[in-house]
Design a protein around this motif. Structure first.
Motif, PDB file in Angstrom:
ATOM      1  N   GLN A  37       0.787  -1.380  -0.084  1.00 17.95           N
ATOM      2  CA  GLN A  37       0.028   0.052  -0.020  1.00 17.95           C
ATOM      3  C   GLN A  37       0.710   1.279  -0.077  1.00 17.95           C
ATOM      4  N   GLN A  38       1.730   1.428  -0.904  1.00 14.59           N
ATOM      5  CA  GLN A  38       2.791   2.297  -1.062  1.00 14.59           C
ATOM      6  C   GLN A  38       2.155   3.428  -2.059  1.00 14.59           C
ATOM      7  N   LEU A  39       1.141   3.013  -2.761  1.00 14.78           N
ATOM      8  CA  LEU A  39       0.581   3.861  -3.892  1.00 14.78           C
ATOM      9  C   LEU A  39      -0.363   4.716  -3.099  1.00 14.78           C
ATOM     10  N   VAL A  40      -0.695   6.032  -3.442  1.00 12.96           N
ATOM     11  CA  VAL A  40      -1.767   6.944  -3.070  1.00 12.96           C
ATOM     12  C   VAL A  40      -2.210   7.638  -4.525  1.00 12.96           C
ATOM     13  N   ILE A  41      -3.608   8.104  -4.307  1.00 14.00           N
ATOM     14  CA  ILE A  41      -4.278   8.694  -5.208  1.00 14.00           C
ATOM     15  C   ILE A  41      -4.449  10.126  -4.863  1.00 14.00           C
ATOM     16  N   HIS A  42      -4.074  11.119  -5.706  1.00 13.36           N
ATOM     17  CA  HIS A  42      -4.100  12.604  -5.810  1.00 13.36           C
ATOM     18  C   HIS A  42      -5.313  12.914  -6.498  1.00 13.36           C
ATOM     19  N   TYR A  43      -6.089  13.859  -6.371  1.00 10.90           N
ATOM     20  CA  TYR A  43      -7.249  14.308  -6.961  1.00 10.90           C
ATOM     21  C   TYR A  43      -7.134  15.589  -7.427  1.00 10.90           C
ATOM     22  N   GLN A  44      -7.296  15.945  -8.949  1.00 11.87           N
ATOM     23  CA  GLN A  44      -7.112  17.278  -9.121  1.00 11.87           C
ATOM     24  C   GLN A  44      -8.704  17.764  -9.977  1.00 11.87           C
ATOM     25  N   PRO A  45      -9.131  18.728  -9.089  1.00 12.23           N
ATOM     26  CA  PRO A  45     -10.477  19.488  -9.712  1.00 12.23           C
ATOM     27  C   PRO A  45     -10.573  19.708 -11.249  1.00 12.23           C
ATOM     28  N   LYS A  46     -11.831  19.652 -11.675  1.00  9.87           N
ATOM     29  CA  LYS A  46     -11.957  20.363 -12.953  1.00  9.87           C
ATOM     30  C   LYS A  46     -13.167  21.266 -12.724  1.00  9.87           C
ATOM     31  N   ILE A  47     -12.808  22.501 -13.687  1.00 15.65           N
ATOM     32  CA  ILE A  47     -13.989  23.541 -13.364  1.00 15.65           C
ATOM     33  C   ILE A  47     -14.761  23.933 -14.478  1.00 15.65           C
ATOM     34  N   ASP A  48     -16.248  24.096 -14.300  1.00 12.87           N
ATOM     35  CA  ASP A  48     -17.030  24.194 -15.416  1.00 12.87           C
ATOM     36  C   ASP A  48     -17.016  25.888 -15.491  1.00 12.87           C
ATOM     37  N   THR A  49     -17.922  26.089 -16.703  1.00 12.26           N
ATOM     38  CA  THR A  49     -18.108  27.431 -17.273  1.00 12.26           C
ATOM     39  C   THR A  49     -18.465  28.502 -15.952  1.00 12.26           C
ATOM     40  N   ASN A  50     -19.257  27.792 -15.122  1.00 13.06           N
ATOM     41  CA  ASN A  50     -19.779  28.720 -14.181  1.00 13.06           C
ATOM     42  C   ASN A  50     -18.894  28.997 -13.062  1.00 13.06           C
ATOM     43  N   GLY A  51     -17.734  28.305 -13.006  1.00  9.01           N
ATOM     44  CA  GLY A  51     -16.797  28.367 -11.890  1.00  9.01           C
ATOM     45  C   GLY A  51     -16.983  27.426 -10.836  1.00  9.01           C
ATOM     46  N   HIS A  52     -18.008  26.340 -11.079  1.00 13.54           N
ATOM     47  CA  HIS A  52     -18.274  25.312  -9.984  1.00 13.54           C
ATOM     48  C   HIS A  52     -17.257  24.204 -10.504  1.00 13.54           C
ATOM     49  N   ASP A  54     -16.685  20.842 -11.297  1.00 14.08           N
ATOM     50  CA  ASP A  54     -17.266  19.854 -12.332  1.00 14.08           C
ATOM     51  C   ASP A  54     -16.917  18.088 -11.834  1.00 14.08           C
ATOM     52  N   SER A  55     -15.941  17.818 -11.458  1.00 13.27           N
ATOM     53  CA  SER A  55     -15.344  16.822 -11.180  1.00 13.27           C
ATOM     54  C   SER A  55     -13.804  16.850 -10.674  1.00 13.27           C
ATOM     55  N   ALA A  56     -13.363  15.540 -10.591  1.00 17.39           N
ATOM     56  CA  ALA A  56     -11.847  15.618 -10.405  1.00 17.39           C
ATOM     57  C   ALA A  56     -11.319  14.412 -11.320  1.00 17.39           C
ATOM     58  N   GLU A  57      -9.840  14.495 -11.268  1.00 10.30           N
ATOM     59  CA  GLU A  57      -9.310  13.553 -12.258  1.00 10.30           C
ATOM     60  C   GLU A  57      -8.098  12.446 -10.874  1.00 10.30           C
ATOM     61  N   ALA A  58      -8.244  11.481 -10.888  1.00 11.33           N
ATOM     62  CA  ALA A  58      -7.401  10.708 -10.127  1.00 11.33           C
ATOM     63  C   ALA A  58      -6.104  10.566 -11.010  1.00 11.33           C
ATOM     64  N   LEU A  59      -5.040  10.881 -10.068  1.00 11.41           N
ATOM     65  CA  LEU A  59      -3.769  10.571 -10.503  1.00 11.41           C
ATOM     66  C   LEU A  59      -2.814   9.691  -9.468  1.00 11.41           C
ATOM     67  N   VAL A  60      -2.182   8.764  -9.908  1.00 11.15           N
ATOM     68  CA  VAL A  60      -1.430   8.056  -8.772  1.00 11.15           C
ATOM     69  C   VAL A  60      -0.409   8.510  -8.705  1.00 11.15           C
ATOM     70  N   ARG A  61       0.406   8.245  -7.300  1.00 10.67           N
ATOM     71  CA  ARG A  61       1.701   8.661  -7.063  1.00 10.67           C
ATOM     72  C   ARG A  61       2.069   7.276  -6.124  1.00 10.67           C
ATOM     73  N   TRP A  62       3.644   7.483  -6.044  1.00 11.24           N
ATOM     74  CA  TRP A  62       4.118   6.236  -5.471  1.00 11.24           C
ATOM     75  C   TRP A  62       4.949   6.685  -4.171  1.00 11.24           C
ATOM     76  N   ASN A  63       4.563   6.194  -2.880  1.00 14.52           N
ATOM     77  CA  ASN A  63       5.158   6.868  -1.870  1.00 14.52           C
ATOM     78  C   ASN A  63       6.361   5.684  -1.577  1.00 14.52           C
ATOM     79  N   SER A  64       7.340   5.760  -2.087  1.00 15.73           N
ATOM     80  CA  SER A  64       8.639   4.982  -1.947  1.00 15.73           C
ATOM     81  C   SER A  64       9.544   5.227  -0.599  1.00 15.73           C
ATOM     82  N   PRO A  65       9.621   4.225  -0.128  1.00 20.15           N
ATOM     83  CA  PRO A  65      10.583   4.291   1.157  1.00 20.15           C
ATOM     84  C   PRO A  65      11.831   4.904   0.822  1.00 20.15           C
ATOM     85  N   GLU A  66      12.294   4.534  -0.462  1.00 22.04           N
ATOM     86  CA  GLU A  66      13.764   4.671  -0.898  1.00 22.04           C
ATOM     87  C   GLU A  66      13.917   5.986  -1.677  1.00 22.04           C
TER      88      GLU A  66
END
Ligand code: C2E
Ligand code: CA
Ligand code: CA
Ligand code: CA
Length: 275
Positions: A37-52, A54-66
């Motif tokens: 369980q060294q992988l983590v998911i980060h989320y980046q928001p997406k914004i619609d034309t009203n500035g709200h 809309d959703s978010a994109e899941a982007l994986v990262r690896w928390n490596s001890p080394e």
């Protein structure tokens, strides 16, 4: 060049040696990373034309001890080549669904986009696993956007089409990632059940100053709107880029200007502060 036992020559440069070493290191340690369980998911928001949001994109990262927090660009290509992307991608999908379910319990309703590699798409079990996971998580509807690249469509046309149709039946949306950087033709936009295209960062970077990029963005938006596709611009870093894409019909914006990818916890905090 070095002569081997059979009198043939092979090139063996230090650079190749390094790459082979890196490959082996990644191959061993990525599997461990999944287990431990060294992988983590980060989320980046997406914004619609009203500035709200809309959703978010899941982007994986690896928390490596080394090596500390390793960005996906340095391990996803290896994962794709070695096949580890199949269990890794499964882990990402299941983790995202669990996260969506947890957020719903907290009153946060968010669609999440997940990046899916070609290798995962041709893996028959993906659809069944997703279906079961949706049932297990008791999620009504399918709050997922599946981000595919153009190479996904080209490499296995028929199978890609079949899996995309199954995803659509589940209620997922299909987004074409990095649009404009691959070799796809416009006809693919009509042949595949796509809901949205993501304009690649390379067109967005400095678009307010670059006439060629401006023409490309306008042309892509025109094609997309003729086909009833949503357009998402990624990699928005400046107010000028943001203004240009909005003025030219882009529907959704994503980039450091609005928010960087962040942990699930940080996203909750960010959402609260925006209210
Ligand atoms: P991508 O799908 O094109 O994701 C967008 C990348 O651009 C992300 O990099 C994101 O952090 C970065 N980005 C977002 N906004 C900006 C901006 O304003 N400026 C700049 N310079 N960059 C921005 P990241 O997180 O390093 O991911 C790189 C790639 O790794 C992704 O590109 C995607 O192809 C792959 N990837 C990430 N997570 C997964 C995954 O779970 N599965 C698979 N198969 N691939 C993944
Ligand atoms: Ca993506
Ligand atoms: Ca992209
Ligand atoms: Ca990319």
């Amino acid at each position: 060049a070095k002569e081997n036992g059979r009198g043939k020559f092979c090139l063996f440069s230090a650079e190749m040696n390094q790459r082979v070493f890196e490959y082996i290191w990644l191959d061993t340690n990525l599997r461990k990373a999944l287990e431990h369980q060294q992988l983590v998911i980060h989320y980046q928001p997406k914004i619609d034309t009203n500035g709200h949001v809309d959703s978010a994109e899941a982007l994986v990262r690896w928390n490596s001890p080394e090596r500390g927090l390793v960005p996906p660009a340095s391990f996803i290509p290896y994962a794709e080549e070695s096949g580890v992307i199949v269990p890794l991608g499964r882990w990402v999908l299941l983790s995202v669904l669990a996260q969506i379910a947890e957020w719903r319990r907290k009153g946060i309703n968010l669609r999440i986009a997940v990046n899916v590699s070609p290798r995962q798409l041709i893996d028959h079990s993906l659809y069944n696993e997703l279906k079961k996971a949706l049932e297990d998580a008791q999620l009504t509807g399918c709050p997922l956007d599946i981000e595919l690249t153009e190479s996904c469509l080209i490499e296995n046309e028929e199978q890609a089409l079949a899996v995309m149709q199954l995803f659509r039946q589940l209620g997922a949306q299909i987004h074409l990632d990095d649009f404009g950087t691959g070799y796809s033709s416009l006809s693919q936009l009509t042949r595949f059940p796509i809901n949205a295209i993501k304009l690649d960062q390379s067109f967005v970077r400095g678009v307010n100053l670059q006439p060629v990029s401006q023409s490309l963005v306008r042309a892509i938006v025109a094609v997309a709107s003729a086909l009833d596709l949503c357009v998402i611009a990624e990699g928005i870093e400046t107010v000028e880029e943001d203004k240009f894409v909005i003025a030219n019909g882009v529907n959704i914006r994503q980039g450091f200007l609005h928010a960087k990818p962040m942990s699930a916890e940080a996203l909750e905090h960010w959402l609260k502060q925006r209210k």
